[in-house]
Design a protein around this motif. Structure first.
Motif, PDB file in Angstrom:
ATOM      1  N   ARG A   1      65.263 -62.461  51.730  1.00 17.40           N
ATOM      2  CA  ARG A   1      65.289 -63.359  52.896  1.00 17.40           C
ATOM      3  C   ARG A   1      64.937 -62.591  54.172  1.00 17.40           C
ATOM      4  O   ARG A   1      64.167 -63.060  55.008  1.00 17.40           O
ATOM      5  CB  ARG A   1      66.684 -63.977  53.017  1.00 17.40           C
TER       6      ARG A   1
ATOM      7  N   THR B   1      67.819 -68.508  45.204  1.00 20.24           N
ATOM      8  CA  THR B   1      68.302 -69.678  45.951  1.00 20.24           C
ATOM      9  C   THR B   1      68.367 -70.915  45.044  1.00 20.24           C
ATOM     10  O   THR B   1      68.818 -71.975  45.485  1.00 20.24           O
ATOM     11  CB  THR B   1      67.383 -69.972  47.160  1.00 20.24           C
TER      12      THR B   1
ATOM     13  N   LYS C   1      67.292 -81.891  50.470  1.00 21.84           N
ATOM     14  CA  LYS C   1      67.066 -80.427  50.522  1.00 21.84           C
ATOM     15  C   LYS C   1      65.791 -80.051  49.767  1.00 21.84           C
ATOM     16  O   LYS C   1      64.974 -79.267  50.255  1.00 21.84           O
ATOM     17  CB  LYS C   1      68.289 -79.710  49.928  1.00 21.84           C
TER      18      LYS C   1
ATOM     19  N   VAL D   1      64.125 -73.572  57.677  1.00 23.71           N
ATOM     20  CA  VAL D   1      65.464 -73.319  58.246  1.00 23.71           C
ATOM     21  C   VAL D   1      66.389 -74.487  57.914  1.00 23.71           C
ATOM     22  O   VAL D   1      67.556 -74.298  57.555  1.00 23.71           O
ATOM     23  CB  VAL D   1      65.368 -73.108  59.778  1.00 23.71           C
TER      24      VAL D   1
ATOM     25  N   ALA E   1      67.561 -74.337  54.398  1.00 19.00           N
ATOM     26  CA  ALA E   1      68.543 -73.262  54.184  1.00 19.00           C
ATOM     27  C   ALA E   1      69.883 -73.554  54.851  1.00 19.00           C
ATOM     28  O   ALA E   1      70.913 -73.099  54.374  1.00 19.00           O
ATOM     29  CB  ALA E   1      67.975 -71.947  54.719  1.00 19.00           C
ATOM     30  N   HIS E   2      69.891 -74.311  55.961  1.00 11.61           N
ATOM     31  CA  HIS E   2      71.122 -74.373  56.774  1.00 11.61           C
ATOM     32  C   HIS E   2      71.624 -75.765  57.112  1.00 11.61           C
ATOM     33  O   HIS E   2      72.713 -75.896  57.660  1.00 11.61           O
ATOM     34  CB  HIS E   2      70.902 -73.610  58.093  1.00 11.61           C
TER      35      HIS E   2
END
Ligand code: HEM
Length: 200
Positions: free
Chosen positions: A43, A109, A128, A194, A197-198
């Protein structure tokens, strides 16, 4: 301090050393499992390479293009000799590193081969997955633009491939067009990655 700031290379190495010391200290304090460490290293590589690539896209579109267009013949020659090839080298190699680290990052991931990595299927919400695969599609298109259109045409502009004045003008227009296409995609790709991921 003066020695560290005596060249860009020294400053970059010092920055890398600072980052490594901080991360090693954090790991020594709290520990980390093997998969977590691999995921983190991929990452970090991915984000730094993406930072360099997108930085170059920004530079080409908002600084280099205006400089090349506005310069007189002598100035343009200097830019084509001292600036453009270095910029091209950096964004070409950064784009490879982003793609490679991105593909590898799909494993820890859970986006790819989750069964194999974790020994069981990895649940991924539809939102996602859509964010991630949409971003990957955009990023792969950006990478293809660099290697199928920007670099081959830039080689004509730089005189590394044969081409008369008309061919050079057409190649220059293609480079500018695909550089803008990469600029267009850079923000949504970054934001979607992003978010994947978040956000959840
Ligand atoms: C211009 C191209 C790209 C940019 C700017 C970019 C940028 C980013 C950023 C900023 C993150 C978030 C890191 C974080 O906050 O944890 C990320 C994550 C990620 N990227 Fe990319 N990326 C690009 C291309 C790719 C490609 C081509 C792939 C795969 C083929 C990929 C796979 C991933 C994966 C798997 C993650 C982690 C997502 C997660 O943790 O859920 N990226 N990327």
């Amino acid at each position: 301090m003066i020695a560290v700031l005596s060249s860009a290379r020294h400053a970059l190495i010092a920055g890398i050393v600072l980052a490594v010391v901080a991360v090693v200290a954090a790991i020594a304090a709290d520990g980390v499992d093997r998969l977590g460490l691999i995921s983190f290293l991929l990452r970090a590589t991915h984000v730094v390479a993406a930072m360099v690539w997108v930085g170059m896209i920004w530079f080409v579109n908002f600084v280099q293009h205006a400089a090349v267009t506005g310069a007189d013949d002598a100035g343009r020659g200097t830019l084509m000799r001292l600036v453009v090839p270095n910029v091209a080298w950096i964004f070409r190699h950064a784009s490879h590193l982003v793609l490679l680290s991105g593909v590898l990052l799909m494993l820890p991931t859970g986006y790819l081969l989750g069964n194999w990595v974790f020994g069981a299927p990895v649940y991924m919400s539809l939102a996602k997955s859509l964010l991630m695969w949409g971003a990957v599609a955009g990023a792969v298109a950006m990478w293809a633009f660099v290697h199928m259109f920007i670099w081959p045409n830039l080689q004509v502009v730089l005189g590394l491939r044969p081409g008369n004045a008309d061919a050079k003008a057409a190649a220059r227009a293609k480079v500018a067009l695909y550089a803008r296409a990469n600029l267009l995609l850079a923000v949504p790709v970054t934001v979607l990655m992003v978010a994947a991921a978040h956000l959840f």
